[in-house]
Write an enzyme that holds these catalytic residues in place. Structure first.
Site, PDB file in Angstrom:
ATOM      1  N   ARG A 197       0.862  -1.184   0.000  1.00  0.00           N
ATOM      2  CA  ARG A 197       0.000   0.000   0.000  1.00  0.00           C
ATOM      3  C   ARG A 197       0.896   1.230   0.000  1.00  0.00           C
ATOM      4  O   ARG A 197       1.501   1.567   1.017  1.00  0.00           O
ATOM      5  CB  ARG A 197      -0.897  -0.016   1.243  1.00  0.00           C
ATOM      6  CG  ARG A 197      -1.873   1.149   1.327  1.00  0.00           C
ATOM      7  CD  ARG A 197      -2.798   0.989   2.531  1.00  0.00           C
ATOM      8  NE  ARG A 197      -3.790   2.044   2.594  1.00  0.00           N
ATOM      9  CZ  ARG A 197      -3.576   3.221   3.165  1.00  0.00           C
ATOM     10  NH1 ARG A 197      -2.408   3.510   3.713  1.00  0.00           N
ATOM     11  NH2 ARG A 197      -4.549   4.130   3.181  1.00  0.00           N
ATOM     12  N   SER A 279     -12.810  -3.129   0.588  1.00  0.00           N
ATOM     13  CA  SER A 279     -13.046  -2.487   1.892  1.00  0.00           C
ATOM     14  C   SER A 279     -14.538  -2.243   2.067  1.00  0.00           C
ATOM     15  O   SER A 279     -15.199  -1.780   1.142  1.00  0.00           O
ATOM     16  CB  SER A 279     -12.349  -1.124   1.957  1.00  0.00           C
ATOM     17  OG  SER A 279     -10.969  -1.282   1.856  1.00  0.00           O
ATOM     18  N   LYS A 308      -4.887   6.451   7.579  1.00  0.00           N
ATOM     19  CA  LYS A 308      -5.635   6.671   6.333  1.00  0.00           C
ATOM     20  C   LYS A 308      -6.082   8.134   6.317  1.00  0.00           C
ATOM     21  O   LYS A 308      -7.017   8.529   7.014  1.00  0.00           O
ATOM     22  CB  LYS A 308      -6.838   5.723   6.255  1.00  0.00           C
ATOM     23  CG  LYS A 308      -7.525   5.755   4.898  1.00  0.00           C
ATOM     24  CD  LYS A 308      -8.495   4.595   4.756  1.00  0.00           C
ATOM     25  CE  LYS A 308      -9.397   4.743   3.537  1.00  0.00           C
ATOM     26  NZ  LYS A 308      -8.695   4.763   2.275  1.00  0.00           N
TER      27      LYS A 308
HETATM   28  N1  TZP Z   1      -8.304   1.373   5.756  1.00  0.00           N
HETATM   29  C1  TZP Z   1      -9.162   1.610   6.725  1.00  0.00           C
HETATM   30  S1  TZP Z   1      -8.395   2.166   8.111  1.00  0.00           S
HETATM   31  C2  TZP Z   1      -6.858   2.036   7.383  1.00  0.00           C
HETATM   32  C3  TZP Z   1      -7.011   1.599   6.102  1.00  0.00           C
HETATM   33  C4  TZP Z   1      -5.937   1.380   5.124  1.00  0.00           C
HETATM   34  C5  TZP Z   1      -5.600   2.400   8.058  1.00  0.00           C
HETATM   35  C6  TZP Z   1      -5.281   1.499   9.197  1.00  0.00           C
HETATM   36  O1  TZP Z   1      -4.031   1.845   9.757  1.00  0.00           O
HETATM   37  P1  TZP Z   1      -3.745   1.776  11.310  1.00  0.00           P
HETATM   38  O2  TZP Z   1      -2.410   2.477  11.482  1.00  0.00           O
HETATM   39  O3  TZP Z   1      -3.650   0.349  11.682  1.00  0.00           O
HETATM   40  O4  TZP Z   1      -4.869   2.500  12.022  1.00  0.00           O
END
Ligand code: TZP
Ligand code: MG
Length: 381
Positions: A197, A279, A308
């Protein structure tokens, strides 16, 4: 009494199952061509061969003597195939070959299931159990070959990989770590799926990173998924793509994949797996995903997250996870703000596969943090 040699037992049975599948694959490739069965036996074999990637890191190194068992059942099976090949004029000998190898596969899977359960690997045991049910279906289909019946519904099942930590790369410039370093560190912890990602680097850099990580995943037996970019996923022969609600619709992605695969010169095997992850943030999206060509769903965000930056939905919370775990049959990955501190609550609400990005990637020792999280989830899975 000395500790039983679980390795030898697991290794011999893995080999027994894979050899049985190989015989069937060769039979339906060369002797009695049936592309649907070739694809199915091959995908089942790949799935089974990938299982130890989660197991070996948690057990001491596999000794050379145990590896010798890889040779144990090869000659015997080769003889089976040779004998049937020479005398395959009669149907009954071919039937015998198929039945004998199906039984070998099923017995091996039963042993693998029981040994895994015995050593506390319940998730792995369930995967072998699922594979055993698939092998019964396979046996049934072997005898339908040549009839009007098709094998379209014989779909490889990768759900057993959705267990433990779902690794996602993120660069950590403060510690001088790029996506490849992070991906390798996660693989070293034994993750069975790694997602690339990268929202910032140019496509050429992403392509170079993905080539390295796809290769590393292959050697570790993990699945390699690319976020957002189907072109990139196809270019590096990844195992799948992860899409968001604002990305390409899954059915369109399938359409593109099929078109690419039809072209000669494609680097992708026609029958290699290609997973589509989506998602989801609410029950409506999860229900819609169940009717689309989606292989697994992301479930979240469970908690607020700083990772995010383009989040444009409300926090879905533990209630949503609890709902998906009870109502949706697709494999699920809980994501968003999950930390070592709240992981137990996430597991209590039904998660068996979780993505933790910042709380793992921003640790000094990623492999150690990821290994702890992975083990904690696997214990409950
Ligand atoms: N999609 C929904 S929340 C997220 C993504 C890619 C980020 C999650 O990252 P973290 O640091 O575990 O909260
Ligand atoms: Mg996206």
């Amino acid at each position: 009494m000395s500790e039983p040699d679980y390795y030898r037992l697991l290794d011999a049975n893995l080999n027994r199952v894979c050899e049985g599948l190989r015989v069937l694959e060769d039979w339906f490739r060369f002797a009695s061509p049936d592309p649907g069965l070739v694809a199915y036996t091959k995908s089942l074999r790949h799935r089974i061969r990938l299982q130890p990637s989660v197991l070996w890191p948690r057990l001491p190194a596999l000794g050379l003597d145990a590896r010798d068992s890889l040779l144990d059942c090869g000659p015997e099976i080769t003889r089976d195939l040779q004998t049937a090949g020479k005398t395959s004029q009669t149907h009954s000998q071919a039937d015998h070959l198929i039945t004998a190898n199906c039984k070998r596969i099923q017995e091996g899977l039963r042993s693998l299931e029981e040994i895994s359960r015995l050593i506390g690997q319940t998730c792995l045991a369930s995967t072998f159990e699922e594979c055993r049910y698939q092998s019964y279906e396979l046996e049934k289909r072997c005898f339908l070959t040549g009839q009007a019946e098709t094998h379209k519904d014989l779909k490889p099942d990768w759900s057993g990989h959705f267990c433990g930590l779902y690794g996602i790369t993120m660069a950590d410039p403060a510690r001088g770590r790029g996506h490849v370093d992070v991906g390798r560190a996660l693989l070293a912890a034994g993750v069975r799926i790694l997602q690339y990602r990268n929202k910032t680097d140019d496509l050429k850099k992403q392509y170079e990173d993905c080539l390295l990580l796809a290769d590393a995943c292959r050697s570790e037996g993990a699945l390699f998924i690319v976020n957002d970019r189907l072109d990139l996923a196809l270019a590096v022969s990844a195992d799948g793509i992860h899409l968001g609600q604002e990305d390409l619709p899954p059915a369109q992605a399938v359409h593109i994949i099929q078109n690419v695969r039809q072209r000669t010169g494609s680097r992708i095997d026609d029958d290699s797996p290609f997973l589509i992850g989506l998602s989801t943030h609410n029950p409506g999206q999860a229900e819609a995903a169940s009717t689309e060509p989606v292989d697994y769903i992301g479930v979240g965000p469970i908690y607020p997250t700083n990772t995010k930056t383009d989040l444009n939905c409300p926090i879905a919370g533990l209630d949503y996870l609890n709902w998906t775990s009870r109502n949706i049959s697709l494999p699920q990955v809980a994501i968003g703000g999950i930390t070592m501190e709240n992981l137990t609550d996430v597991l209590d609400n039904g998660a068996r596969c979780c993505a933790l990005i910042s709380s793992v990637v921003l640790q000094d020792d990623i492999t150690s943090a990821a290994g702890q999280v992975h083990a904690q989830i696997m214990e409950r899975a």
